[in-house]
Write a protein that holds these residues in place. Structure first.
Motif, PDB file in Angstrom:
ATOM      1  N   LYS A  62       0.964  -1.447   0.111  1.00 25.88           N
ATOM      2  CA  LYS A  62      -0.510   0.076   0.201  1.00 25.88           C
ATOM      3  C   LYS A  62       0.836   1.294   0.001  1.00 25.88           C
ATOM      4  O   LYS A  62      -0.106   2.265   0.367  1.00 25.88           O
ATOM      5  CB  LYS A  62      -0.888  -0.222   1.406  1.00 25.88           C
ATOM      6  N   GLY A  63       2.246   1.248  -0.130  1.00 20.03           N
ATOM      7  CA  GLY A  63       3.049   2.182  -0.463  1.00 20.03           C
ATOM      8  C   GLY A  63       3.251   3.398   0.917  1.00 20.03           C
ATOM      9  O   GLY A  63       3.366   4.148   1.594  1.00 20.03           O
ATOM     10  N   ILE A  64       2.907   2.624   2.518  1.00 18.61           N
ATOM     11  CA  ILE A  64       2.604   2.629   3.459  1.00 18.61           C
ATOM     12  C   ILE A  64       4.318   2.830   4.321  1.00 18.61           C
ATOM     13  O   ILE A  64       3.824   1.564   4.779  1.00 18.61           O
ATOM     14  CB  ILE A  64       1.518   2.415   4.659  1.00 18.61           C
ATOM     15  N   PRO A  65       4.914   3.434   5.140  1.00 11.81           N
ATOM     16  CA  PRO A  65       5.354   3.370   5.627  1.00 11.81           C
ATOM     17  C   PRO A  65       5.522   3.184   7.257  1.00 11.81           C
ATOM     18  O   PRO A  65       4.903   3.194   7.708  1.00 11.81           O
ATOM     19  CB  PRO A  65       6.934   4.576   5.858  1.00 11.81           C
ATOM     20  N   TYR A  66       6.253   1.681   7.792  1.00  8.35           N
ATOM     21  CA  TYR A  66       6.276   1.922   9.403  1.00  8.35           C
ATOM     22  C   TYR A  66       8.153   1.623   9.497  1.00  8.35           C
ATOM     23  O   TYR A  66       8.886   0.342   9.311  1.00  8.35           O
ATOM     24  CB  TYR A  66       6.028   0.612   9.565  1.00  8.35           C
ATOM     25  N   GLU A  67       8.030   2.004  11.027  1.00 10.98           N
ATOM     26  CA  GLU A  67       9.656   2.517  11.540  1.00 10.98           C
ATOM     27  C   GLU A  67       9.423   1.432  13.206  1.00 10.98           C
ATOM     28  O   GLU A  67      10.391   0.735  14.189  1.00 10.98           O
ATOM     29  CB  GLU A  67      10.443   3.211  11.318  1.00 10.98           C
ATOM     30  N   GLY A  68       8.531   1.344  13.223  1.00 12.09           N
ATOM     31  CA  GLY A  68       8.396   0.732  14.974  1.00 12.09           C
ATOM     32  C   GLY A  68       8.728  -0.735  15.504  1.00 12.09           C
ATOM     33  O   GLY A  68       8.576  -1.295  14.820  1.00 12.09           O
ATOM     34  N   LEU A  69       8.950  -0.057  16.558  1.00 17.58           N
ATOM     35  CA  LEU A  69       9.615  -2.196  17.034  1.00 17.58           C
ATOM     36  C   LEU A  69       8.014  -2.745  18.122  1.00 17.58           C
ATOM     37  O   LEU A  69       8.261  -1.068  18.474  1.00 17.58           O
ATOM     38  CB  LEU A  69      10.631  -2.081  17.889  1.00 17.58           C
ATOM     39  N   GLY A  70       8.609  -3.707  18.832  1.00 14.62           N
ATOM     40  CA  GLY A  70       7.385  -4.570  19.716  1.00 14.62           C
ATOM     41  C   GLY A  70       7.372  -3.433  21.500  1.00 14.62           C
ATOM     42  O   GLY A  70       8.509  -3.443  21.224  1.00 14.62           O
ATOM     43  N   ARG A  71       6.496  -3.214  21.744  1.00 10.78           N
ATOM     44  CA  ARG A  71       6.296  -3.173  23.308  1.00 10.78           C
ATOM     45  C   ARG A  71       5.167  -3.558  23.463  1.00 10.78           C
ATOM     46  O   ARG A  71       4.683  -3.985  23.042  1.00 10.78           O
ATOM     47  CB  ARG A  71       7.177  -1.439  22.931  1.00 10.78           C
ATOM     48  N   GLN A  72       5.211  -3.614  25.843  1.00  9.14           N
ATOM     49  CA  GLN A  72       4.399  -3.806  26.010  1.00  9.14           C
ATOM     50  C   GLN A  72       3.766  -2.868  26.648  1.00  9.14           C
ATOM     51  O   GLN A  72       3.945  -1.475  27.254  1.00  9.14           O
ATOM     52  CB  GLN A  72       4.983  -4.725  26.970  1.00  9.14           C
TER      53      GLN A  72
END
Ligand code: 4NP
Length: 153
Positions: A62-72
Motif C-alpha cells: 500500500k506504500g505505507i512506511p512503518y519503523e516501530g518495534l514491539g513494546r508492551q
C-alpha cells in the motif's frame, strides 16, 4: 498534541498496522503536527521485535512506511495518551485491568459502525492480513474523523 495508542496482543500484527495506516491518513490530512500515534501489545513476547512479515508486506504493497518495534503497554500509557484503541475484546479487558486513566479507551471497530464484525481478528496463527487491513483502514478513517470532530480540526 493529541496522542493515540493502538493496542493488540503481540504488537507485531494488528496494532502496528493500525498505527501505520492511521498515521498515513493523518499525514494525508496535514495533521501530523497535531496528532501522533504509537502501538503496544498487552503481552511481552515481542518487545523490540519488528512487525510480522504479513503486516510489513501489506503496508509495503500500500506504500505505507512503518519503523516501530514491539513494546508492551504499561500503566503510564493510560495517562500519557488521549485515545487507547483496542483490536479485540480480550485486548479491551486487559487494558481495563491496568486501571483507569485519562485516555478514552475504545475498540477500533466502534469507529467503523458499518463493518460486519466488531473485533479485528488475530492473523498471527491463521493469516488473513488482507481482511485485517480492510478492517483497520475502515476503523482508522472513522477514528480520524471522530478526533477531528471532537477537537475541531
Ligand atoms: P497481534 O498478533 O496481537 O495482532 O500482534 C499476535 C502476535 C503474536 C502472538 C499472538 C498474536 N503470539 O502469541 O506471540
Amino acid at each position: 498534541m493529541i496522542r493515540v495508542l493502538f493496542v493488540c496482543l503481540g504488537n507485531i500484527c494488528r496494532s502496528p498496522m493500525a498505527e501505520a495506516v492511521f498515521m498515513h491518513l493523518v499525514r494525508e490530512a496535514g495533521l501530523e503536527n497535531k496528532i501522533e500515534a504509537d502501538s503496544a501489545g498487552t503481552g511481552s513476547w515481542h518487545i523490540d521485535s519488528v512487525p510480522h512479515p504479513g503486516t510489513l508486506g501489506i503496508l509495503e504493497a500500500k506504500g505505507i512506511p512503518y519503523e516501530g518495534l514491539g513494546r508492551q503497554i504499561k500503566r503510564d500509557d493510560l495517562d500519557k495518551f488521549d485515545y487507547i484503541v483496542t483490536m479485540d475484546d480480550e485486548n479491551l479487558r486487559n487494558v481495563r485491568r491496568l486501571g483507569k486513566g485519562r485516555a478514552k479507551v475504545a475498540p477500533l471497530l466502534d469507529y467503523a459502525p458499518h463493518a460486519e464484525i466488531r473485533e479485528v481478528p488475530d492473523p498471527y496463527f491463521d493469516g488473513g492480513f488482507d481482511v485485517v487491513y480492510h478492517l483497520v483502514h475502515e476503523g482508522a478513517v472513522g477514528l480520524l474523523a471522530a478526533i477531528r470532530q471532537e477537537h475541531g480540526l
